[in-house]
Design an enzyme around this catalytic site. Structure first.
Site, short mmCIF file in Angstrom:
data_model
loop_
_atom_site.label_atom_id
_atom_site.label_comp_id
_atom_site.label_asym_id
_atom_site.label_seq_id
_atom_site.Cartn_x
_atom_site.Cartn_y
_atom_site.Cartn_z
N ASP A 46 0.83 -1.21 0.00
CA ASP A 46 0.00 0.00 0.00
C ASP A 46 0.86 1.26 0.00
OD1 ASP A 46 -2.27 1.49 0.03
OD2 ASP A 46 -2.81 1.06 2.10
N GLY A 47 0.32 2.30 -0.60
CA GLY A 47 0.97 3.62 -0.50
C GLY A 47 1.60 4.11 -1.80
N ASN A 48 1.37 3.43 -2.90
CA ASN A 48 1.95 3.88 -4.18
C ASN A 48 1.44 5.27 -4.56
OD1 ASN A 48 3.10 1.38 -4.37
ND2 ASN A 48 1.66 0.58 -5.88
N ARG B 179 0.24 7.74 -2.58
CA ARG B 179 0.79 8.79 -1.73
C ARG B 179 2.26 9.05 -2.04
NH1 ARG B 179 -1.27 6.08 3.48
NH2 ARG B 179 -1.87 4.57 1.90
N HIS C 250 2.63 3.25 -9.13
CA HIS C 250 2.42 1.80 -9.23
C HIS C 250 3.60 1.14 -9.96
CE1 HIS C 250 -1.45 2.15 -7.47
NE2 HIS C 250 -2.04 2.72 -8.50
N SER D 231 -7.34 -5.70 -5.91
CA SER D 231 -8.44 -6.32 -5.16
C SER D 231 -9.74 -6.25 -5.95
CB SER D 231 -8.62 -5.61 -3.82
OG SER D 231 -9.27 -4.37 -4.02
N THR D 232 -10.72 -7.03 -5.50
CA THR D 232 -12.04 -7.01 -6.16
C THR D 232 -12.67 -5.61 -6.04
OG1 THR D 232 -12.89 -7.98 -4.10
CG2 THR D 232 -12.65 -9.46 -5.97
N ASN E 67 -10.80 -2.79 -6.19
CA ASN E 67 -10.00 -1.80 -6.93
C ASN E 67 -10.61 -1.41 -8.28
OD1 ASN E 67 -6.75 -2.98 -5.74
ND2 ASN E 67 -8.00 -1.30 -5.01
N ARG F 63 -5.32 -2.42 8.44
CA ARG F 63 -6.49 -3.26 8.15
C ARG F 63 -6.11 -4.31 7.12
NH1 ARG F 63 -7.98 1.99 6.37
NH2 ARG F 63 -7.42 2.23 4.19
N GLU G 125 0.86 -13.52 12.03
CA GLU G 125 1.38 -12.37 12.75
C GLU G 125 1.30 -11.18 11.80
OE1 GLU G 125 2.41 -12.33 15.93
OE2 GLU G 125 1.94 -14.46 16.12
C1 FPP Z 1 -2.06 0.34 -3.14
O1 FPP Z 1 -1.56 1.65 -3.17
C2 FPP Z 1 -1.54 -0.40 -4.25
C3 FPP Z 1 -2.28 -0.96 -5.23
C4 FPP Z 1 -3.74 -0.90 -5.28
C5 FPP Z 1 -1.62 -1.65 -6.34
C6 FPP Z 1 -0.45 -2.48 -5.95
C7 FPP Z 1 0.21 -2.86 -7.18
C8 FPP Z 1 1.54 -2.89 -7.38
C9 FPP Z 1 2.57 -2.61 -6.36
C10 FPP Z 1 2.04 -3.26 -8.72
C11 FPP Z 1 1.74 -4.70 -8.97
C12 FPP Z 1 2.38 -5.09 -10.16
C13 FPP Z 1 2.56 -6.35 -10.54
C14 FPP Z 1 3.36 -6.54 -11.73
C15 FPP Z 1 2.02 -7.53 -9.86
P1 FPP Z 1 -2.59 2.83 -3.33
O2 FPP Z 1 -2.73 3.14 -4.76
O3 FPP Z 1 -3.85 2.50 -2.63
O4 FPP Z 1 -1.82 3.97 -2.60
P2 FPP Z 1 -2.47 5.16 -1.76
O5 FPP Z 1 -3.23 4.51 -0.64
O6 FPP Z 1 -1.27 5.91 -1.29
O7 FPP Z 1 -3.31 5.94 -2.71
#
Ligand code: FPP
Length: 232
Positions: free
Chosen positions: A11-13, A15, A28, A56-57, A59, A185, A198
């Site tokens: 999580d956090g891409n 931000r 991402h 996720s379902t 997203n 969560r 854990e």
């Molecule tokens: C949550 O961050 C991240 C996701 C919903 C996507 C995660 C996906 C990747 C790391 C790439 C996966 C790639 C492959 C090739 C499997 P967010 O967007 O909810 O961040 P935020 O909460 O800061 O907005």
């Protein structure tokens, strides 16, 4: 002892991207590069199973440009790695409901799973269009569809049997679940499988999660006392 199975909510891409003046999709992309580093590092450390939550379902409710960007990213990731995985020792498996993913991506996923099916190294599970509730419902339907008309409920509907119908049937429950970015969560991730996991939560945003951060999580895990409901 090191965990046998580590699951990660990356999580956090978004931000991280904002903080760095980039688009969410660029966030991402950096996240997917970090994922590759962590998978390789986990293998070096001898972690046998790693499961990551990529989509996720829920997203699908994000803006179309972001959903399309994530799908493209996963497609590119597969294009880039399909050759390489032949000589590496990772086994890949995608969990989640895949019919919604588009024929090109579905085909690439099947190819990735097939090429790596007999590999003996770290077993990497990528959750795409995955939600625990959806998984459990699909498992129940499949389990009942497999039985004769008049079912003996106590014999057929058991914990062990349901596990055999979950997407994760080939892997043990996660020992450690890591979630980055300060959120505390589970967000519909491995809810059944997490019964005795854990948890490790860190404020670190996923694109900043590196080998040192991973080591910190492993060390924290190693100091936990796991009792599985028993007393000492
Ligand atoms: C949550 O961050 C991240 C996701 C919903 C996507 C995660 C996906 C990747 C790391 C790439 C996966 C790639 C492959 C090739 C499997 P967010 O967007 O909810 O961040 P935020 O909460 O800061 O907005």
């Amino acid at each position: 002892m090191l965990p046998k199975h580590v699951a990660i909510i990356m999580d956090g891409n978004g931000r991280w991207a904002k903080k760095n003046g980039l688009s969410r999709n660029e966030g991402h992309k950096v996240g997917s590069e970090k994922l590759q580093n962590i998978i390789e590092y986990a293998q070096q450390k001898g972690i046998q199973y790693i499961t990551v939550y990529a989509f996720s379902t829920e997203n699908w409710n994000r803006p179309k440009a972001e959903v399309d960007g994530l799908m493209r990213l996963m497609q590119n990731y597969l294009d880039k790695h399909l050759e390489r995985v032949k000589t590496e020792n990772f086994k890949f498996k995608v969990i989640g409901e895949r019919t919604k993913l588009g024929t090109k991506l579905i085909k690439k996923i099947a190819e990735l799973e097939e090429i790596t099916a007999n590999k003996t190294g770290t077993y990497v599970t990528i959750a795409i269009n995955y939600g625990s509730r959806d998984e459990i419902i699909r498992a129940c339907r499949a389990m009942i569809a497999d039985t004769s008309e008049k079912i003996n409920l106590e014999k057929v509907i058991t914990e062990e049997n349901l596990c055999q119908y979950l997407d994760t049937r080939e892997v043990p429950d996660p020992d450690l679940i890591i979630r980055t970015s300060g959120e505390v969560r589970l967000s519909n991730f491995l809810m059944w499988q997490a019964a005795y996991s854990e948890f490790y939560f860190t404020d670190c945003l996923w694109p900043d999660f590196d080998e040192a951060q991973f080591d910190k999580a492993l060390l924290d895990y190693q100091n936990r006392k796991r009792r599985f409901g028993k007393s000492e």
